[in-house]
Design a protein around this motif. Sequence first.
Motif, PDB file in Angstrom:
ATOM      1  N   ASP A  76       0.867  -1.176   0.000  1.00  0.00           N
ATOM      2  CA  ASP A  76       0.000   0.000   0.000  1.00  0.00           C
ATOM      3  C   ASP A  76       0.906   1.229   0.000  1.00  0.00           C
ATOM      4  OD1 ASP A  76      -2.203   1.650   0.144  1.00  0.00           O
ATOM      5  OD2 ASP A  76      -2.947   0.877   2.050  1.00  0.00           O
ATOM      6  N   VAL A  77       0.355   2.336  -0.434  1.00  0.00           N
ATOM      7  CA  VAL A  77       1.073   3.608  -0.311  1.00  0.00           C
ATOM      8  C   VAL A  77       1.192   3.927   1.175  1.00  0.00           C
ATOM      9  CG1 VAL A  77       0.886   6.074  -0.827  1.00  0.00           C
ATOM     10  CG2 VAL A  77       0.218   4.386  -2.555  1.00  0.00           C
ATOM     11  N   ARG A  78       2.296   4.555   1.575  1.00  0.00           N
ATOM     12  CA  ARG A  78       2.462   4.999   2.962  1.00  0.00           C
ATOM     13  C   ARG A  78       2.240   6.510   3.049  1.00  0.00           C
ATOM     14  NH1 ARG A  78       2.422   0.129   2.971  1.00  0.00           N
ATOM     15  NH2 ARG A  78       3.649  -1.250   4.306  1.00  0.00           N
ATOM     16  N   GLY A  79       1.357   6.920   3.961  1.00  0.00           N
ATOM     17  CA  GLY A  79       1.213   8.344   4.242  1.00  0.00           C
ATOM     18  C   GLY A  79       2.454   8.849   4.952  1.00  0.00           C
ATOM     19  N   PHE A  80       2.811  10.085   4.707  1.00  0.00           N
ATOM     20  CA  PHE A  80       4.024  10.695   5.286  1.00  0.00           C
ATOM     21  C   PHE A  80       3.614  12.126   5.658  1.00  0.00           C
ATOM     22  CE2 PHE A  80       8.282  12.347   5.534  1.00  0.00           C
ATOM     23  CZ  PHE A  80       9.168  11.274   5.554  1.00  0.00           C
ATOM     24  N   ALA A  81       3.023  12.276   6.845  1.00  0.00           N
ATOM     25  CA  ALA A  81       2.441  13.567   7.232  1.00  0.00           C
ATOM     26  C   ALA A  81       3.325  14.237   8.277  1.00  0.00           C
ATOM     27  CB  ALA A  81       1.035  13.363   7.791  1.00  0.00           C
ATOM     28  N   LEU A  82       3.579  15.513   8.062  1.00  0.00           N
ATOM     29  CA  LEU A  82       4.456  16.262   8.979  1.00  0.00           C
ATOM     30  C   LEU A  82       3.737  17.510   9.461  1.00  0.00           C
ATOM     31  CD1 LEU A  82       7.710  16.085   6.836  1.00  0.00           C
ATOM     32  CD2 LEU A  82       7.173  14.690   8.844  1.00  0.00           C
ATOM     33  N   LYS A  83       3.895  17.776  10.757  1.00  0.00           N
ATOM     34  CA  LYS A  83       3.396  19.045  11.323  1.00  0.00           C
ATOM     35  C   LYS A  83       4.598  19.786  11.887  1.00  0.00           C
ATOM     36  CE  LYS A  83      -0.518  19.012  13.680  1.00  0.00           C
ATOM     37  NZ  LYS A  83      -1.406  19.822  12.826  1.00  0.00           N
ATOM     38  N   PHE A  84       4.890  20.943  11.315  1.00  0.00           N
ATOM     39  CA  PHE A  84       6.006  21.769  11.778  1.00  0.00           C
ATOM     40  C   PHE A  84       5.424  22.848  12.695  1.00  0.00           C
ATOM     41  CE2 PHE A  84       7.053  20.094   7.614  1.00  0.00           C
ATOM     42  CZ  PHE A  84       8.369  19.653   7.743  1.00  0.00           C
ATOM     43  N   TYR A  85       5.844  22.825  13.965  1.00  0.00           N
ATOM     44  CA  TYR A  85       5.328  23.809  14.931  1.00  0.00           C
ATOM     45  C   TYR A  85       6.176  25.087  14.817  1.00  0.00           C
ATOM     46  CZ  TYR A  85       3.151  19.664  17.134  1.00  0.00           C
ATOM     47  OH  TYR A  85       2.442  18.521  17.397  1.00  0.00           O
ATOM     48  N   THR A  86       5.847  25.943  13.858  1.00  0.00           N
ATOM     49  CA  THR A  86       6.693  27.121  13.620  1.00  0.00           C
ATOM     50  C   THR A  86       6.204  28.296  14.452  1.00  0.00           C
ATOM     51  OG1 THR A  86       5.616  28.426  11.857  1.00  0.00           O
ATOM     52  CG2 THR A  86       6.654  26.331  11.206  1.00  0.00           C
ATOM     53  N   GLU A  87       7.042  29.346  14.509  1.00  0.00           N
ATOM     54  CA  GLU A  87       6.674  30.521  15.316  1.00  0.00           C
ATOM     55  C   GLU A  87       5.553  31.322  14.674  1.00  0.00           C
ATOM     56  OE1 GLU A  87      10.745  31.233  14.336  1.00  0.00           O
ATOM     57  OE2 GLU A  87      10.369  33.387  14.381  1.00  0.00           O
ATOM     58  N   GLU A  88       5.239  31.061  13.411  1.00  0.00           N
ATOM     59  CA  GLU A  88       4.108  31.750  12.770  1.00  0.00           C
ATOM     60  C   GLU A  88       2.994  30.772  12.422  1.00  0.00           C
ATOM     61  OE1 GLU A  88       5.289  35.840  10.769  1.00  0.00           O
ATOM     62  OE2 GLU A  88       6.151  34.161   9.677  1.00  0.00           O
ATOM     63  N   GLY A  89       2.808  29.788  13.272  1.00  0.00           N
ATOM     64  CA  GLY A  89       1.712  28.844  13.074  1.00  0.00           C
ATOM     65  C   GLY A  89       2.197  27.485  12.616  1.00  0.00           C
ATOM     66  N   ASN A  90       1.286  26.530  12.662  1.00  0.00           N
ATOM     67  CA  ASN A  90       1.633  25.168  12.252  1.00  0.00           C
ATOM     68  C   ASN A  90       1.590  25.054  10.736  1.00  0.00           C
ATOM     69  OD1 ASN A  90       1.819  24.476  14.893  1.00  0.00           O
ATOM     70  ND2 ASN A  90      -0.123  23.356  14.966  1.00  0.00           N
ATOM     71  N   TRP A  91       2.640  24.458  10.202  1.00  0.00           N
ATOM     72  CA  TRP A  91       2.657  24.128   8.775  1.00  0.00           C
ATOM     73  C   TRP A  91       2.551  22.610   8.664  1.00  0.00           C
ATOM     74  CZ3 TRP A  91       7.555  22.989   5.652  1.00  0.00           C
ATOM     75  CH2 TRP A  91       7.208  22.641   4.335  1.00  0.00           C
ATOM     76  N   ASP A  92       1.511  22.135   7.988  1.00  0.00           N
ATOM     77  CA  ASP A  92       1.317  20.697   7.790  1.00  0.00           C
ATOM     78  C   ASP A  92       1.636  20.340   6.347  1.00  0.00           C
ATOM     79  OD1 ASP A  92       0.354  20.768  10.359  1.00  0.00           O
ATOM     80  OD2 ASP A  92      -1.692  20.153   9.866  1.00  0.00           O
ATOM     81  N   LEU A  93       2.528  19.395   6.178  1.00  0.00           N
ATOM     82  CA  LEU A  93       2.822  18.868   4.847  1.00  0.00           C
ATOM     83  C   LEU A  93       2.338  17.426   4.862  1.00  0.00           C
ATOM     84  CD1 LEU A  93       4.195  19.675   2.174  1.00  0.00           C
ATOM     85  CD2 LEU A  93       6.275  18.621   3.039  1.00  0.00           C
ATOM     86  N   VAL A  94       1.246  17.173   4.168  1.00  0.00           N
ATOM     87  CA  VAL A  94       0.555  15.892   4.315  1.00  0.00           C
ATOM     88  C   VAL A  94       0.763  15.088   3.035  1.00  0.00           C
ATOM     89  CG1 VAL A  94      -1.579  14.846   5.152  1.00  0.00           C
ATOM     90  CG2 VAL A  94      -1.133  17.247   5.614  1.00  0.00           C
ATOM     91  N   GLY A  95       1.886  14.367   2.984  1.00  0.00           N
ATOM     92  CA  GLY A  95       2.272  13.693   1.755  1.00  0.00           C
ATOM     93  C   GLY A  95       2.271  12.186   1.860  1.00  0.00           C
ATOM     94  N   ASN A  96       2.966  11.576   0.927  1.00  0.00           N
ATOM     95  CA  ASN A  96       3.050  10.119   0.830  1.00  0.00           C
ATOM     96  C   ASN A  96       4.498   9.703   0.582  1.00  0.00           C
ATOM     97  OD1 ASN A  96       0.328   9.239   1.122  1.00  0.00           O
ATOM     98  ND2 ASN A  96      -0.128   9.848  -0.972  1.00  0.00           N
ATOM     99  N   ASN A  97       4.731   8.390   0.501  1.00  0.00           N
ATOM    100  CA  ASN A  97       6.064   7.903   0.125  1.00  0.00           C
ATOM    101  C   ASN A  97       6.203   7.796  -1.392  1.00  0.00           C
ATOM    102  OD1 ASN A  97       4.394   5.648  -0.194  1.00  0.00           O
ATOM    103  ND2 ASN A  97       6.031   4.205   0.280  1.00  0.00           N
ATOM    104  N   THR A  98       5.266   8.356  -2.107  1.00  0.00           N
ATOM    105  CA  THR A  98       5.331   8.415  -3.571  1.00  0.00           C
ATOM    106  C   THR A  98       5.134   9.868  -3.999  1.00  0.00           C
ATOM    107  OG1 THR A  98       2.960   8.057  -3.775  1.00  0.00           O
ATOM    108  CG2 THR A  98       4.373   6.097  -3.869  1.00  0.00           C
ATOM    109  N   PRO A  99       5.775  10.271  -5.081  1.00  0.00           N
ATOM    110  CA  PRO A  99       5.660  11.680  -5.493  1.00  0.00           C
ATOM    111  C   PRO A  99       4.387  11.971  -6.287  1.00  0.00           C
ATOM    112  CG  PRO A  99       7.195  10.519  -6.930  1.00  0.00           C
ATOM    113  CD  PRO A  99       6.761   9.527  -5.901  1.00  0.00           C
ATOM    114  N   VAL A 100       3.639  10.913  -6.630  1.00  0.00           N
ATOM    115  CA  VAL A 100       2.440  11.099  -7.474  1.00  0.00           C
ATOM    116  C   VAL A 100       1.254  10.390  -6.816  1.00  0.00           C
ATOM    117  CG1 VAL A 100       3.744  11.332  -9.623  1.00  0.00           C
ATOM    118  CG2 VAL A 100       3.012   9.056  -8.867  1.00  0.00           C
TER     119      VAL A 100
END
Length: 481
Positions: free
Chosen positions: A108-132
């Motif tokens: 199966d595709v693997r989800g690869f989700a990141l939450k960056f707790y930055t000083e100007e708010g949370n940035w979420d990059l909600v990706g996968n282990n595939t580029p497409v």
Amino acid sequence: MSDPRNMTTSAGSPIADNQNSLSAGERGPLLMQDYQLIEKLAHQNRERIPERVVHAKGWGAFGVLTITQDISAYTKARLFGEVGKRTEVLARFSTVAGELGAADAERDVRGFALKFYTEEGNWDLVGNNTPVFFVRDPLKFPDFIHTQKRHPRTNLRSNTAAWDFWSLSPESLHQVTMLMSDRGLPTDVRHINGYGSHTYSFINAENQRVWVKFHFKTQQGHKHWTNAEAAQVVGQTRESTQEDLYGSIERGDYPRWRMCVQIMTEAQAEQVAYNPFDLTKVWPHADFPLIEVGILELNRNPENYFAEIEQAAFSPSNIIPGIGFSPDRMLQARVFSYADAHRYRIGTHYEALPVNAPKCPVRHYHKDGAMRFTPNMPSADAYYEPNSFGGPTQNPEYAEPPLPLSGAADRYNHRIGNDDYSQPRALFEFFDQGQKQRLFANIAAAMQGVPEFIIERQLGHFDKVHPDYARGVREALAAAK
Ligand code: NDP
């Protein structure tokens, strides 16, 4: 101060007996006034929240992003502000189709989700282990997911549904080829790459925009299982990824990824032969080389899986100054649907939960609803906007340049004139003989039970990618009979 050894009710009152219910006589019925019993049973009934419709089975950990290269020419996002800068991160990995209790070692595709707790708010990059991805238009997304889930009558996963949909949607070829390749069944999540997959935008201090794709290259190397190896693993443990990630972090063997970006100017985006906002396409490395940004390291296991991973709420709608969206239609839909899923799954104020709460002040006028525990504004009179009582206001300094590339509103057919074959061909030609043979065998295994006419339709697509691709799958199908 109460004795810390005392167990209490949820309202804080000490409990005298947690072993015996209150009954009328030794053999008599229980009493309604045994609210401690009622509270325990009621809580047990409420211990689950709806599992995610997709990406239900997950594993997560905390860590840090450390910047190694200055990219401030492209973005004013403060987390990239200086070399050496460190930002706390939460990562959640997942499979897509399996339910909460599914085995980890599944193709199966693997989800690869990141939450960056930055000083100007949370940035979420909600990706996968595939580029497409399998589809490029969100109108097709719920249908695609239905094909990955259980058949309404049999309650079984259906190879027929999967290949019927894929063979009728050739834009899926690129992702299908990745899924059926070695990387489609990783041993764990330390040994996978992560991709933001969508095209996003970077905006710099001069308010100039470039388009960007994010890549996370595993520093542990790639590791995968064959179907046969995975079957053995699942026979021994269904939690192989959880064991691997949790165990490695407990041992101090912290997984790392090299974070890179690809940059495309607005002018270049108008020149490239493919749609750079099409989620079924990559940007070739030779044309858009990877630029290193930093190192992501995961180094802390959650203290409480449910509170910090099951309730973790990632959404592509969480962007910060310097990072923006793009016309990628799948991204546009996810900006709505992820936040909406969390409101349903967790509740209106899900972003106030400790794991989701930004590490910077939050000042908004969303008001009440279930579980509101956020304080008033400094002046309680400022509970609407605009107001005359010193409440926070908009700041036009954060305005983005207008999104280009608009046109007349219509339902444009993105299949007509779209080349769904060249990029899967580049990937296929990249594989050595062994990888190709395993690709053929994996596809043949996944096609078991699929009606012949659907297989033939799919073989027609493989043939357009490369005649060797169709021939190889045909031979593997014959061998599997
Ligand atoms: P290159 O020819 O420069 O490199 C091929 C890429 O394929 C490498 O990045 C490699 O990742 C990756 N790869 C190797 N095996 C697999 C697999 N089983 N599944 C998915 N990816 C794999 O790439 P180009 O940019 O010229 O693109 C050629 C093809 O490579 C694309 O059509 C696409 O299918 C694939 N690809 C491209 C990516 C991109 O962003 N340009 C990203 C990933 C794949 P690694 O470096 O980690 O070994």
